[in-house]
Every structure is written in structure tokens, then in C-alpha cells.
Design a protein around this motif. Structure first.
Motif, short mmCIF file in Angstrom:
data_model
loop_
_atom_site.label_atom_id
_atom_site.label_comp_id
_atom_site.label_asym_id
_atom_site.label_seq_id
_atom_site.Cartn_x
_atom_site.Cartn_y
_atom_site.Cartn_z
N THR A 143 29.33 97.43 -14.71
CA THR A 143 28.09 96.77 -15.10
C THR A 143 28.39 95.30 -15.33
N ASN A 177 25.83 98.82 -25.14
CA ASN A 177 24.91 99.35 -24.16
C ASN A 177 25.16 98.70 -22.80
N LEU A 231 23.39 99.14 -20.12
CA LEU A 231 22.13 99.06 -19.38
C LEU A 231 21.37 97.79 -19.75
N TRP A 234 19.32 104.27 -24.68
CA TRP A 234 20.45 104.03 -25.57
C TRP A 234 20.23 104.67 -26.93
#
Length: 91
Positions: free
Chosen positions: A11, A44, A46, A52
Motif C-alpha cells: 500500500t 490502517n 486503506l 477498519w
């Protein structure tokens, strides 16, 4: 039971074009989802917070979601949907 396949998930920050803000997560897909739902990762990975740290999560097939919406029920709460029919569902 088949052992969980392991993957490398990467990510990065939305505005980052360098690897400095990237995060690499080594685990299987099921483990990754569980760690997101239970907020057990360091942070997190994302861009949003909808998944979450959720206590209760469930899978809802698109077909079932559409059927509930057609009935005027919010598929995620089970309550009557105040917006039912406003956006062309069930037509």
C-alpha cells in the motif's frame, strides 16, 4: 484444509510517488482482512475507514443486497431504507 496462501500486499499514500510512504504487508488474504477488521495492523492500510476496526462484519452477495433494497430494506442495517426507490433500485 488447505493452508492459506501467502501474498505480499503493498500500500502507498495516495499522493506519494516514491516508495518512502509505501507499506508492505506479508500475509494471506484472510489474515489481511481479519487484521483490517480487528484493527490489528500497525495502521490502517486503506484509504478509507469503513472496514477498519469493525466488530461485526459479514459478507453480503450483490444479488442479496439488491433484493433487500428492492424490498425497501437497508441491507446493512435491516431497517427500512428511507431512500428506497429514489435512485432506480428494483426497476
Amino acid at each position: 484444509m488447505t493452508p492459506e496462501r501467502r501474498f505480499s500486499f503493498r500500500t502507498s499514500g495516495r499522493l506519494s510517488f516514491s516508495g518512502d510512504m509505501a507499506t508492505r504487508i506479508e500475509c494471506g488474504m484472510v489474515s489481511l482482512l481479519l487484521e483490517i477488521f480487528t484493527a490489528e495492523l500497525g495502521e490502517n492500510p486503506l484509504s478509507g475507514t469503513a472496514l477498519w476496526g469493525k466488530d461485526l462484519v459479514r459478507f453480503l452477495h450483490q444479488r442479496d443486497e439488491e433484493a433487500l433494497r428492492t424490498q425497501g430494506i437497508d441491507p446493512w442495517t435491516g431497517e427500512p431504507d428511507p431512500f428506497a426507490g429514489m435512485f432506480g433500485e428494483g426497476t
